[in-house]
Design an enzyme around this catalytic site. Structure first.
Site, PDB file in Angstrom:
ATOM      1  N   LEU A 284     -31.268 -21.061  -6.606  1.00 18.46           N
ATOM      2  CA  LEU A 284     -32.157 -20.031  -7.151  1.00 18.46           C
ATOM      3  C   LEU A 284     -31.521 -19.458  -8.414  1.00 18.46           C
ATOM      4  O   LEU A 284     -31.017 -18.339  -8.456  1.00 18.46           O
ATOM      5  CB  LEU A 284     -32.410 -18.951  -6.092  1.00 18.46           C
ATOM      6  CG  LEU A 284     -33.532 -17.947  -6.357  1.00 18.46           C
ATOM      7  CD1 LEU A 284     -34.839 -18.645  -6.704  1.00 18.46           C
ATOM      8  CD2 LEU A 284     -33.728 -17.065  -5.149  1.00 18.46           C
ATOM      9  N   HIS A 285     -31.538 -20.242  -9.485  1.00 10.91           N
ATOM     10  CA  HIS A 285     -30.952 -19.851 -10.767  1.00 10.91           C
ATOM     11  C   HIS A 285     -32.001 -19.107 -11.600  1.00 10.91           C
ATOM     12  O   HIS A 285     -33.114 -18.858 -11.128  1.00 10.91           O
ATOM     13  CB  HIS A 285     -30.420 -21.083 -11.499  1.00 10.91           C
ATOM     14  CG  HIS A 285     -31.469 -22.124 -11.744  1.00 10.91           C
ATOM     15  ND1 HIS A 285     -32.180 -22.190 -12.911  1.00 10.91           N
ATOM     16  CD2 HIS A 285     -31.943 -23.121 -10.955  1.00 10.91           C
ATOM     17  CE1 HIS A 285     -33.047 -23.192 -12.848  1.00 10.91           C
ATOM     18  NE2 HIS A 285     -32.918 -23.773 -11.661  1.00 10.91           N
ATOM     19  N   ALA A 286     -31.680 -18.764 -12.820  1.00 14.98           N
ATOM     20  CA  ALA A 286     -32.539 -17.903 -13.641  1.00 14.98           C
ATOM     21  C   ALA A 286     -33.941 -18.471 -13.846  1.00 14.98           C
ATOM     22  O   ALA A 286     -34.930 -17.750 -13.709  1.00 14.98           O
ATOM     23  CB  ALA A 286     -31.871 -17.630 -14.985  1.00 14.98           C
TER      24      ALA A 286
ATOM     25  N   GLU B 161     -38.717 -28.619 -10.395  1.00 15.69           N
ATOM     26  CA  GLU B 161     -37.638 -29.228 -11.190  1.00 15.69           C
ATOM     27  C   GLU B 161     -37.465 -30.671 -10.734  1.00 15.69           C
ATOM     28  O   GLU B 161     -37.752 -31.020  -9.602  1.00 15.69           O
ATOM     29  CB  GLU B 161     -36.330 -28.466 -10.981  1.00 15.69           C
ATOM     30  CG  GLU B 161     -36.422 -27.034 -11.469  1.00 15.69           C
ATOM     31  CD  GLU B 161     -35.174 -26.219 -11.144  1.00 15.69           C
ATOM     32  OE1 GLU B 161     -34.272 -26.722 -10.456  1.00 15.69           O
ATOM     33  OE2 GLU B 161     -35.121 -25.071 -11.587  1.00 15.69           O
TER      34      GLU B 161
END
Length: 89
Positions: A14-16, A87
């Site tokens: 859970l990145h930016a 992604e």
């Protein structure tokens, strides 16, 4: 309150970018959506809060939703997470 568990499965967690995508999605619903990991919790509408969860690949997240759009919101959020935030990795 509706509740479902999902596992973070995208490579970067859970990145930016993923947190931003999730917050934008959460804003589309008339529901209070919360993500819980261990002893931490954050509103799905808060990018900073989501980043503070420090959710990496393989982490189990509990998603809760309340409000008129709770069922639809829960499905959409869980689908986004299960689809690895759209992604390729």
């Amino acid at each position: 309150m509706l509740k479902r568990q999902v596992t973070i499965s995208n490579k970067l967690g859970l990145h930016a970018r993923a947190a931003t995508k999730l917050a934008i999605l959460a804003a589309d619903f008339d529901a209070e959506i919360t993500l819980i990991q261990a002893d931490k919790q954050a509103s799905a509408a808060s990018v900073l809060g989501l980043l503070m969860l420090e959710s990496g690949i393989g982490k189990m997240i509990t998603v809760t939703a309340t409000g008129p759009d709770a069922a639809t919101a829960l499905d959409a959020v869980c689908n986004l997470i299960n689809d690895k935030f759209d992604e390729s990795c």
